[in-house]
Design a protein around this motif. Structure first.
Motif, PDB file in Angstrom:
ATOM      1  N   THR A 207      34.295  48.094  43.015  1.00 16.71           N
ATOM      2  CA  THR A 207      35.337  48.469  42.137  1.00 16.71           C
ATOM      3  C   THR A 207      36.863  48.348  42.824  1.00 16.71           C
ATOM      4  OG1 THR A 207      34.206  50.108  41.045  1.00 16.71           O
ATOM      5  CG2 THR A 207      36.504  50.445  40.846  1.00 16.71           C
ATOM      6  N   GLU A 208      36.751  48.637  43.940  1.00 17.97           N
ATOM      7  CA  GLU A 208      37.987  48.596  45.053  1.00 17.97           C
ATOM      8  C   GLU A 208      38.448  46.975  45.019  1.00 17.97           C
ATOM      9  OE1 GLU A 208      39.580  49.993  49.252  1.00 17.97           O
ATOM     10  OE2 GLU A 208      37.871  50.624  48.557  1.00 17.97           O
ATOM     11  N   CYS A 209      37.516  46.199  45.452  1.00 13.38           N
ATOM     12  CA  CYS A 209      37.800  44.775  45.385  1.00 13.38           C
ATOM     13  C   CYS A 209      38.279  44.218  44.185  1.00 13.38           C
ATOM     14  CB  CYS A 209      36.599  44.012  46.140  1.00 13.38           C
ATOM     15  SG  CYS A 209      35.978  44.569  47.746  1.00 13.38           S
ATOM     16  N   SER A 210      37.807  44.687  43.191  1.00 10.78           N
ATOM     17  CA  SER A 210      38.294  44.162  41.681  1.00 10.78           C
ATOM     18  C   SER A 210      39.614  44.269  41.358  1.00 10.78           C
ATOM     19  CB  SER A 210      37.529  44.534  40.758  1.00 10.78           C
ATOM     20  OG  SER A 210      35.782  44.244  40.982  1.00 10.78           O
ATOM     21  N   LEU A 211      39.877  45.912  41.787  1.00  9.33           N
ATOM     22  CA  LEU A 211      41.319  46.143  41.528  1.00  9.33           C
ATOM     23  C   LEU A 211      42.404  45.525  42.623  1.00  9.33           C
ATOM     24  CD1 LEU A 211      40.878  50.157  41.510  1.00  9.33           C
ATOM     25  CD2 LEU A 211      41.461  48.746  39.578  1.00  9.33           C
ATOM     26  N   GLU A 215      45.291  42.898  41.254  1.00 12.29           N
ATOM     27  CA  GLU A 215      46.739  43.262  41.563  1.00 12.29           C
ATOM     28  C   GLU A 215      47.336  42.155  42.002  1.00 12.29           C
ATOM     29  OE1 GLU A 215      46.869  46.576  44.365  1.00 12.29           O
ATOM     30  OE2 GLU A 215      46.128  48.136  42.884  1.00 12.29           O
ATOM     31  N   ASN A 216      46.492  41.302  42.888  1.00  8.32           N
ATOM     32  CA  ASN A 216      46.835  39.977  43.447  1.00  8.32           C
ATOM     33  C   ASN A 216      47.146  38.937  42.386  1.00  8.32           C
ATOM     34  OD1 ASN A 216      47.106  37.962  45.883  1.00  8.32           O
ATOM     35  ND2 ASN A 216      45.227  37.175  44.983  1.00  8.32           N
ATOM     36  N   ALA A 221      51.435  36.034  39.024  1.00  9.07           N
ATOM     37  CA  ALA A 221      52.235  35.720  37.965  1.00  9.07           C
ATOM     38  C   ALA A 221      53.534  36.233  38.043  1.00  9.07           C
ATOM     39  CB  ALA A 221      51.618  36.605  36.776  1.00  9.07           C
ATOM     40  N   ASP A 222      54.086  37.262  38.480  1.00  8.52           N
ATOM     41  CA  ASP A 222      55.449  37.717  38.958  1.00  8.52           C
ATOM     42  C   ASP A 222      56.005  36.745  39.679  1.00  8.52           C
ATOM     43  OD1 ASP A 222      55.028  40.280  37.632  1.00  8.52           O
ATOM     44  OD2 ASP A 222      54.605  41.309  39.321  1.00  8.52           O
ATOM     45  N   ASN A 223      55.415  36.211  40.473  1.00 15.88           N
ATOM     46  CA  ASN A 223      56.033  35.210  41.600  1.00 15.88           C
ATOM     47  C   ASN A 223      56.410  33.811  40.688  1.00 15.88           C
ATOM     48  OD1 ASN A 223      56.623  34.272  44.414  1.00 15.88           O
ATOM     49  ND2 ASN A 223      55.114  32.521  43.993  1.00 15.88           N
ATOM     50  N   ARG A 224      55.388  33.480  39.915  1.00 17.78           N
ATOM     51  CA  ARG A 224      55.821  32.437  39.107  1.00 17.78           C
ATOM     52  C   ARG A 224      56.801  32.617  38.146  1.00 17.78           C
ATOM     53  NH1 ARG A 224      50.116  32.039  38.834  1.00 17.78           N
ATOM     54  NH2 ARG A 224      49.782  33.359  36.979  1.00 17.78           N
ATOM     55  N   ALA A 225      56.928  33.801  37.485  1.00 19.07           N
ATOM     56  CA  ALA A 225      58.091  34.090  36.510  1.00 19.07           C
ATOM     57  C   ALA A 225      59.388  34.098  37.375  1.00 19.07           C
ATOM     58  CB  ALA A 225      57.614  35.577  35.951  1.00 19.07           C
TER      59      ALA A 225
END
Length: 251
Positions: A207-211, A215-216, A221-225
């Protein structure tokens, strides 16, 4: 071999190799040692806090005999953290066990036990194998009993350290059966009936890795925007420079 639990303001420690009950006051930083009212030596037992009480069970006594007794104690603030144990016959473990991985979820105990294999030579450590069985107990009901989870087993027969994080149980096997350090994760819902396979952290499916992956992806996506916004601002700057040149030429 010390087992401990925090019930403020004291940390209660029980020395499995003696009958001592050690209290450390986290406010005054003072230590008090007194005789444990249970008056028995027991190593590798499980001790956990529930609604201001201490629950204590399992372990191995000074003769190497594994235990299945279950005790409960209320901590007296008026008597500086003194306790008196009461045995709970209805809650005794279904098998004699030590090194039990235990978590408390809502009012339900879950434990993954290292049990006695009933071999004639079970006093020999080499002849004792762990268990992969899982049991639950509703501690909100005094007449409840341990129930075995039939549809699910632990990853291996071993002693365990168990940690509850949100709605996931993290299992860390240890002892002779655990050949290398391992970390397993399973959702609580899977223990109570919903189908889900146990996950080994080495397979990067926890679960931790999936989260972290989610987040990554969000950061990407924020970086592309932001990059698109920078490009728009650069285009606007160029247009303004051209407009300024035209205005100067007209003048």
């Amino acid at each position: 071999d010390n087992d401990s639990v925090l019930i403020e303001p004291h940390i209660h420690l029980f020395d499995g190799k003696s009958t001592q009950h050690i209290l450390y006051n986290v406010e005054t930083q003072q230590t008090t040692t007194r005789e444990d009212s249970m008056n028995r030596q027991c190593e590798d037992e499980s001790i956990i806090k529930y609604q201001g009480k201490i629950l204590r069970f399992g372990g191995e006594d000074e003769n190497g005999v594994r235990q299945n007794a279950f005790f409960c104690a209320t901590v007296s603030a008026a008597k500086n953290g003194s306790i008196r144990w009461t045995q709970k016959p209805n809650w005794k473990l279904p098998i004699s066990a030590e090194d039990i991985g235990v978590v408390l979820y809502d009012n339900m105990f879950g434990n993954d036990e290292e049990d006695d294999d009933d071999d004639d030579d079970d006093d020999d450590e080499d002849q004792r194998e762990g268990s992969d069985s899982i049991y639950v107990l509703d501690v909100s009901k005094s007449n409840s009993k341990w129930t075995e989870i039939k549809h699910l087993k632990c990853p291996m027969k071993s002693g365990y350290v168990a940690v509850l994080v949100d709605d996931s149980v993290h299992l860390f096997p240890y002892g002779d059966e655990a050949e290398k350090p391992q970390h397993f994760v399973i959702e609580i819902a899977a223990i109570f009936g919903n189908e889900q396979k146990q996950t080994d952290v080495d397979d990067v499916k926890c679960t931790e890795c999936s989260l972290l992956k989610k987040e990554n992806e969000a950061l990407k996506a924020d970086n592309r925007a932001l990059q698109q916004q920078i490009e728009r601002l650069q285009e606007e700057a160029k247009e303004r420079e051209l407009e300024l040149v035209r205005v100067k030429q007209e003048l």
